[in-house]
Design an enzyme around this catalytic site. Structure first.
Site, short mmCIF file in Angstrom:
data_model
loop_
_atom_site.label_atom_id
_atom_site.label_comp_id
_atom_site.label_asym_id
_atom_site.label_seq_id
_atom_site.Cartn_x
_atom_site.Cartn_y
_atom_site.Cartn_z
N ASP A 1 -25.06 -26.81 -63.37
CA ASP A 1 -24.77 -28.17 -63.85
C ASP A 1 -25.13 -29.15 -62.73
O ASP A 1 -25.24 -28.77 -61.56
CB ASP A 1 -23.28 -28.32 -64.21
CG ASP A 1 -22.97 -29.73 -64.75
OD1 ASP A 1 -23.68 -30.18 -65.66
OD2 ASP A 1 -22.05 -30.37 -64.24
N SER A 2 -25.27 -30.42 -63.12
CA SER A 2 -25.56 -31.45 -62.13
C SER A 2 -24.37 -31.65 -61.17
O SER A 2 -24.54 -32.23 -60.11
CB SER A 2 -25.85 -32.77 -62.83
OG SER A 2 -24.70 -33.16 -63.57
N HIS B 1 -18.88 -32.92 -68.60
CA HIS B 1 -17.84 -33.58 -67.80
C HIS B 1 -16.70 -34.13 -68.67
O HIS B 1 -15.60 -34.36 -68.18
CB HIS B 1 -18.43 -34.77 -67.03
CG HIS B 1 -19.23 -34.38 -65.82
ND1 HIS B 1 -20.41 -33.69 -65.88
CD2 HIS B 1 -19.01 -34.63 -64.50
CE1 HIS B 1 -20.89 -33.52 -64.67
NE2 HIS B 1 -20.07 -34.08 -63.81
N GLU C 1 -16.62 -37.50 -61.58
CA GLU C 1 -17.08 -37.03 -60.26
C GLU C 1 -16.27 -37.67 -59.13
O GLU C 1 -16.07 -37.06 -58.08
CB GLU C 1 -18.58 -37.33 -60.08
CG GLU C 1 -19.51 -36.46 -60.93
CD GLU C 1 -19.70 -35.03 -60.41
OE1 GLU C 1 -19.75 -34.83 -59.18
OE2 GLU C 1 -19.78 -34.11 -61.25
N CYS D 1 -25.20 -28.05 -68.84
CA CYS D 1 -25.34 -29.50 -68.71
C CYS D 1 -26.18 -29.98 -69.88
O CYS D 1 -27.30 -29.48 -70.08
CB CYS D 1 -26.05 -29.79 -67.39
SG CYS D 1 -26.48 -31.52 -67.12
N CYS E 1 -21.22 -33.91 -73.31
CA CYS E 1 -21.43 -33.89 -71.86
C CYS E 1 -20.34 -33.01 -71.29
O CYS E 1 -19.16 -33.16 -71.65
CB CYS E 1 -21.32 -35.31 -71.28
SG CYS E 1 -21.32 -35.32 -69.46
N1 DGL Z 1 -22.57 -32.76 -67.21
C1 DGL Z 1 -23.80 -33.30 -67.60
C2 DGL Z 1 -24.01 -33.23 -69.10
O1 DGL Z 1 -23.45 -32.38 -69.76
C3 DGL Z 1 -24.17 -34.68 -67.16
C4 DGL Z 1 -23.69 -35.15 -65.86
C5 DGL Z 1 -24.62 -36.08 -65.17
O2 DGL Z 1 -24.89 -37.18 -65.65
O3 DGL Z 1 -25.09 -35.66 -64.14
O4 DGL Z 1 -24.77 -34.01 -69.63
#
Ligand code: DGL
Length: 280
Positions: free
Chosen positions: A17-18, A201, A165, A80, A199
């Site tokens: 993931d990012s 997150h 984050e 992600c 997403c």
């Molecule tokens: N967790 C990522 C997703 O599912 C995105 C997070 C980011 O913007 O880096 O899209």
């Protein structure tokens, strides 16, 4: 073709993931498939991906996938949505044949979309996701392929990933941004009966999201659907399953400093872990 520097022996399943978001997917995968070894990589130093261009997301994701291959993974899950939307296809078509045609990279949009069809009753679905995922149109395109009768509305929430984050996801300030995007989405289609957190997150914001979404609307977090789909994939692809070691371990890598990564990662996972910094 096989890449000379990738170890051929079996290895852990890579989860990428990012940043921290993929930990919500990893938790569900480990709950269902605890016997496998996992190698998590969070590109926290370069997060967020959601506001970056197609080219940059592809470049960063492909570097991280190659790193996981080098560390012995034969199967990598892009946990992600942004990377799944913007980089998965290019990695499968361009990178895999060049790097090693026997390795696999899977995304998380398709398994989520498959689940949606059985959850929405009135066929009105809303997607909350990063600007990158919304702009890519990946969700509507995948949904229309499987369920042409579903009406899809999307809302980009550019601030939500930074809220998570930065550890501000439970703050009073977060309420403003959460309520704003939910009301935008419901204005687009007041009949929505199912909202997808598109997403990884966003499950961290679930308490806030639930507060502003009417009770009769389903909210879908992806983790459990991704886990079930992975279980099914491993059953159907015994050649890949045979390349995944089963020792029940999990190792965590981050492109940020360990001091930065650990406090939040520990909160996400509800357990204390060790992590290592990796340079990509
Ligand atoms: N967790 C990522 C997703 O599912 C995105 C997070 C980011 O913007 O880096 O899209």
């Amino acid at each position: 073709m096989r890449h000379a520097s990738f170890p051929d022996e079996s290895g852990p399943i890579g989860v990428f993931d990012s940043g921290y978001g993929g930990l919500t997917i990893l938790t569900q995968i480990r709950r269902l498939l605890p016997e496998y070894d996992y190698l998590y990589l969070g590109d926290n130093a370069r997060t967020p991906y959601g506001t970056r261009s197609f080219e940059v997301v592809y470049e960063y994701t492909s570097q991280c996938v190659e790193q996981l291959f080098q560390m012995g993974c034969h199967l990598v899950i892009l946990a992600c949505n942004t990377a799944s939307a913007k980089a998965l296809k290019s990695i499968q078509v361009n990178d895999i044949p060049q790097l090693d045609e026997h390795r696999r990279v899977l995304g998380i949009i398709r398994p989520t979309v498959e689940a949606i069809g059985n959850i929405t009753q009135n066929r009105h679905v809303g997607i909350l996701a990063t600007p990158g995922t919304i702009k890519s149109m990946s969700y509507p395109m995948e949904i229309y392929k499987l369920y042409p009768d579903i009406k899809v509305s999307g809302e980009a929430c550019p601030i939500w990933v930074p809220l998570v984050e930065s550890g501000e996801y439970q703050s009073d300030g977060a309420d403003y941004f959460v309520s704003k995007h939910i009301s935008h989405l419901l204005d687009k289609d007041p009949e929505i009966d199912t909202i997808v957190l598109g997403c990884t997150h966003y499950p961290l914001l679930l308490n806030k999201i639930r507060k502003y979404v009417p009770e009769n609307i389903n909210i879908i977090s992806q983790g459990e659907y991704v886990a079930v789909s992975l279980q099914d994939y491993l059953k159907r692809h015994t050649e890949i399953d045979g390349k995944c070691t089963k020792g029940g371990s999990c190792r965590y890598l981050t492109t940020e400093s360990v001091e930065t990564f650990l406090p939040a990662a520990t909160k996400f996972l509800n357990e204390s872990i060790k992590a290592e910094t990796i340079c990509i």
